[in-house]
Write an enzyme that holds these catalytic residues in place. Sequence first.
Site, short mmCIF file in Angstrom:
data_model
loop_
_atom_site.label_atom_id
_atom_site.label_comp_id
_atom_site.label_asym_id
_atom_site.label_seq_id
_atom_site.Cartn_x
_atom_site.Cartn_y
_atom_site.Cartn_z
N THR A 174 0.83 -1.21 0.00
CA THR A 174 0.00 0.00 0.00
C THR A 174 0.86 1.26 0.00
OG1 THR A 174 -1.75 -1.18 1.16
CG2 THR A 174 -1.87 1.21 1.18
N LYS A 194 -8.08 -1.89 -5.44
CA LYS A 194 -7.67 -3.02 -4.61
C LYS A 194 -8.82 -4.01 -4.71
CE LYS A 194 -5.89 -4.29 -0.07
NZ LYS A 194 -4.57 -4.78 -0.45
N GLU A 223 -3.54 -2.75 -6.52
CA GLU A 223 -2.80 -3.40 -5.44
C GLU A 223 -3.38 -4.76 -5.12
OE1 GLU A 223 -2.03 -3.09 -0.66
OE2 GLU A 223 -2.85 -1.33 -1.68
N GLY A 281 -1.95 -9.76 0.04
CA GLY A 281 -1.05 -10.86 0.38
C GLY A 281 0.01 -11.06 -0.69
N ASN A 330 11.27 -2.77 0.59
CA ASN A 330 10.64 -1.78 1.46
C ASN A 330 11.16 -1.91 2.89
OD1 ASN A 330 8.77 0.31 1.87
ND2 ASN A 330 7.28 -1.13 2.68
#
Length: 196
Positions: free
Chosen positions: A24, A47, A125, A128, A187
């Site tokens: 996200t 999403k 997006e 999982g 990330n």
Amino acid sequence: MPPRITLNAPGLFIAGTDTDVGKTVVACAIAAALRRQRPGAPIAVGKPFATGCRKERGGLVNDDAEALAHFADCRLPLDVINPVRFRAPVAPAVAAETDRTPIDWDAVRSSFEQLQSYGDAVVIEGAGGVMVPLDPAKPKATWLDTRCFGLPALVVARAGLGTLNHTALTVKALQDAGVRVAGVVINGYEPDEAAA
């Protein structure tokens, strides 16, 4: 297998090596960057599946979908941005089976049609990792079976032990499914202070 739904707009599918890897955050950053680069051009975000939603305003609301809408300044209703929602924070197929609610692929298709009509670019997006089960009626269906809706995938991984393996497996799985991998984002990487 889920029905084949393909987006024809330019865009990205934000895939993850796992849950809570920062998909996200990356999707919001990309949407915000697109807004800055293309002032006045609408950016569509979606999403398709969300779990771990909260009950609010007479329905289920997902924080990730709200964040995507905010950073993209996407004015579409949240039902379009996030057509399939569940309260339990588990895989979509497990949540659907627990709730005894079939996955509404028609709602996903309708959502994507509206996203394509709305935006010059689309950022979708996932939920999982790429192998998460999506539909209890199709127990082996994963994001790979959607071929990620015809979009190139940007893989998001968390920095930590096992990242190289998880990332390589995810990239290989996407490529084997015929999905073009646009890149990888690690990330949450904290550089070693001694090396700074």
